[in-house]
Design a protein around this motif. Structure first.
Motif, PDB file in Angstrom:
ATOM      1  N   ASP A  12      -7.935 -16.698  -7.275  1.00 44.14           N
ATOM      2  CA  ASP A  12      -6.414 -16.630  -8.277  1.00 44.14           C
ATOM      3  C   ASP A  12      -6.220 -14.962  -7.838  1.00 44.14           C
ATOM      4  OD1 ASP A  12      -6.678 -19.065  -9.068  1.00 44.14           O
ATOM      5  OD2 ASP A  12      -7.753 -18.570 -10.869  1.00 44.14           O
ATOM      6  N   LEU A  13      -7.205 -14.141  -7.916  1.00 40.97           N
ATOM      7  CA  LEU A  13      -6.635 -12.780  -7.658  1.00 40.97           C
ATOM      8  C   LEU A  13      -6.159 -12.341  -6.481  1.00 40.97           C
ATOM      9  CD1 LEU A  13      -7.009 -10.032  -9.279  1.00 40.97           C
ATOM     10  CD2 LEU A  13      -9.373  -9.826  -8.205  1.00 40.97           C
ATOM     11  N   VAL A  14      -6.669 -13.034  -5.445  1.00 41.18           N
ATOM     12  CA  VAL A  14      -6.247 -12.617  -4.154  1.00 41.18           C
ATOM     13  C   VAL A  14      -4.807 -13.201  -4.376  1.00 41.18           C
ATOM     14  CG1 VAL A  14      -6.100 -13.384  -1.781  1.00 41.18           C
ATOM     15  CG2 VAL A  14      -8.068 -12.678  -2.879  1.00 41.18           C
ATOM     16  N   ARG A  15      -4.361 -14.476  -4.832  1.00 36.91           N
ATOM     17  CA  ARG A  15      -3.087 -14.821  -4.450  1.00 36.91           C
ATOM     18  C   ARG A  15      -2.062 -13.914  -5.595  1.00 36.91           C
ATOM     19  NH1 ARG A  15      -5.503 -19.614  -6.068  1.00 36.91           N
ATOM     20  NH2 ARG A  15      -4.372 -19.766  -8.036  1.00 36.91           N
ATOM     21  N   GLY A  17      -2.546 -10.861  -6.152  1.00 37.12           N
ATOM     22  CA  GLY A  17      -2.249  -9.523  -5.412  1.00 37.12           C
ATOM     23  C   GLY A  17      -1.116  -9.635  -4.417  1.00 37.12           C
ATOM     24  N   LEU A  18      -1.418 -10.611  -3.563  1.00 35.84           N
ATOM     25  CA  LEU A  18      -0.229 -10.979  -2.482  1.00 35.84           C
ATOM     26  C   LEU A  18       1.068 -11.334  -3.036  1.00 35.84           C
ATOM     27  CD1 LEU A  18      -2.483 -13.273  -0.023  1.00 35.84           C
ATOM     28  CD2 LEU A  18      -1.711 -11.036   0.387  1.00 35.84           C
ATOM     29  N   ARG A  19       1.124 -11.936  -4.089  1.00 31.97           N
ATOM     30  CA  ARG A  19       2.156 -12.304  -4.729  1.00 31.97           C
ATOM     31  C   ARG A  19       3.123 -10.994  -5.357  1.00 31.97           C
ATOM     32  NH1 ARG A  19       0.835 -15.798  -8.270  1.00 31.97           N
ATOM     33  NH2 ARG A  19       0.409 -14.069 -10.058  1.00 31.97           N
ATOM     34  N   ALA A  20       2.456 -10.207  -5.809  1.00 36.45           N
ATOM     35  CA  ALA A  20       2.985  -8.877  -6.353  1.00 36.45           C
ATOM     36  C   ALA A  20       3.566  -8.118  -5.166  1.00 36.45           C
ATOM     37  CB  ALA A  20       1.989  -8.238  -7.136  1.00 36.45           C
ATOM     38  N   LEU A  21       2.634  -7.832  -4.125  1.00 41.52           N
ATOM     39  CA  LEU A  21       2.944  -7.558  -3.134  1.00 41.52           C
ATOM     40  C   LEU A  21       4.179  -7.748  -2.198  1.00 41.52           C
ATOM     41  CD1 LEU A  21      -0.276  -6.351  -1.325  1.00 41.52           C
ATOM     42  CD2 LEU A  21       0.949  -4.807  -2.757  1.00 41.52           C
ATOM     43  N   LEU A  22       4.256  -9.042  -2.113  1.00 37.85           N
ATOM     44  CA  LEU A  22       5.339  -9.850  -1.347  1.00 37.85           C
ATOM     45  C   LEU A  22       6.715 -10.037  -1.932  1.00 37.85           C
ATOM     46  CD1 LEU A  22       3.326 -12.524   0.283  1.00 37.85           C
ATOM     47  CD2 LEU A  22       4.308 -10.646   1.509  1.00 37.85           C
ATOM     48  N   THR A  23       6.689  -9.622  -3.540  1.00 36.59           N
ATOM     49  CA  THR A  23       7.986  -9.904  -4.271  1.00 36.59           C
ATOM     50  C   THR A  23       8.474  -8.625  -4.369  1.00 36.59           C
ATOM     51  OG1 THR A  23       6.719 -10.153  -6.214  1.00 36.59           O
ATOM     52  CG2 THR A  23       7.346 -12.094  -5.366  1.00 36.59           C
ATOM     53  N   HIS A  24       7.788  -7.558  -3.946  1.00 35.14           N
ATOM     54  CA  HIS A  24       8.313  -6.056  -4.223  1.00 35.14           C
ATOM     55  C   HIS A  24       9.909  -5.955  -3.378  1.00 35.14           C
ATOM     56  CE1 HIS A  24       8.756  -1.774  -2.970  1.00 35.14           C
ATOM     57  NE2 HIS A  24       8.333  -1.678  -4.228  1.00 35.14           N
ATOM     58  N   ASP A  25       9.960  -6.944  -2.347  1.00 32.08           N
ATOM     59  CA  ASP A  25      11.265  -6.379  -1.539  1.00 32.08           C
ATOM     60  C   ASP A  25      12.232  -7.637  -1.530  1.00 32.08           C
ATOM     61  OD1 ASP A  25      10.185  -4.129  -0.751  1.00 32.08           O
ATOM     62  OD2 ASP A  25       9.824  -4.762   1.312  1.00 32.08           O
ATOM     63  N   PRO A  26      13.466  -7.550  -1.845  1.00 31.86           N
ATOM     64  CA  PRO A  26      14.211  -8.668  -2.119  1.00 31.86           C
ATOM     65  C   PRO A  26      14.223  -9.742  -1.021  1.00 31.86           C
ATOM     66  CG  PRO A  26      15.549  -6.821  -1.780  1.00 31.86           C
ATOM     67  CD  PRO A  26      14.259  -6.293  -1.826  1.00 31.86           C
ATOM     68  N   ASP A  27      13.810  -9.417   0.292  1.00 25.28           N
ATOM     69  CA  ASP A  27      14.218 -10.238   1.486  1.00 25.28           C
ATOM     70  C   ASP A  27      12.925 -11.368   1.627  1.00 25.28           C
ATOM     71  OD1 ASP A  27      12.447  -8.065   2.114  1.00 25.28           O
ATOM     72  OD2 ASP A  27      13.189  -8.387   4.382  1.00 25.28           O
TER      73      ASP A  27
END
Length: 224
Positions: A12-15, A17-27
């Protein structure tokens, strides 16, 4: 239009973290998550994302099997799979590349390179530049004896030259400079190679170049 991403990882923690990083940019948009390979495949078939970030090691259906199911699905030809791993020497990574994965990333990758990698794969390129990818492929394919594979028989001499250059991880521009061709001509050759060799993408061409002995462990490359 945003690149649509599905995350498949049993932690869960990995997901998160990835979600937080990947939703940083609007594209970039994370459209779904799964905690195991089986549910990940089901989710991918329903959502048809552009990119799947897939953990290699999971209980039950692991990342390699899940990747095989995704890349063999005719309805998911537009979906690219990138493997996530903690170890850069994971012996399962070569199997994942053979199964159709477009490359792999270490889980400790920095935010900027992670987002760039997702965009690269979504654009149809493979994640082949890191030298660790070369080590993984070499370690798995070093034992393949040259001259025993017939898959290259249908290729012309020039097509073999292009495949050998692609197999060392060179970009189209680098191949063009080495073989004195235009980048457009190299792209045409790569497209022919994909069709003739029934390869899903550039990553599979690299694997095939090693498996057939066209590229050997001692062959140099132009970048690390």
């Amino acid at each position: 239009m945003s690149v649509r991403i599905v995350l498949v990882d049993d932690q869960d923690l990995v997901r998160a973290g990835l979600r937080a990083l990947l939703t940083h940019d609007p594209d970039l948009a994370v459209v779904g998550e799964a905690s195991d390979g089986a549910s990940g495949v089901t989710l991918v078939r329903r959502l048809r994302p552009d990119v799947v970030l897939m953990d290699v090691r999971m209980p039950g259906v692991d990342g390699v099997e899940a990747t095989t199911r995704i890349t063999s699905d005719e309805n998911l030809t537009g979906t690219k799979v990138v493997m996530l791993t903690t170890f850069d020497t994971d012996e399962h990574l070569f199997d994942a590349l053979r199964a159709g994965a477009s490359g792999f990333l270490l889980k400790d990758i920095r935010p900027g390179p992670l987002r760039d990698a997702v965009r690269t794969v979504a654009a149809g390129e493979a994640l082949l530049a890191p030298s660790v990818t070369r080590r993984v492929i070499e370690a798995a394919a070093a034992g393949a004896p040259p001259g025993t594979d017939t898959r290259l028989e249908a290729l012309t001499g020039r097509e073999r030259e292009v495949l050998a250059e692609v197999g060392t991880g060179r970009s189209n521009d680098e191949v063009a400079a080495t073989l004195y061709l235009s980048p457009a001509t190299v792209r045409t050759y790569v497209s022919r190679l994909l069709a003739k060799l029934d390869a899903r993408d550039r990553a599979q061409l690299v694997v095939l170049a090693y498996e057939t002995g066209l590229v050997r462990r001692s062959q140099p490359r132009s970048r690390t």
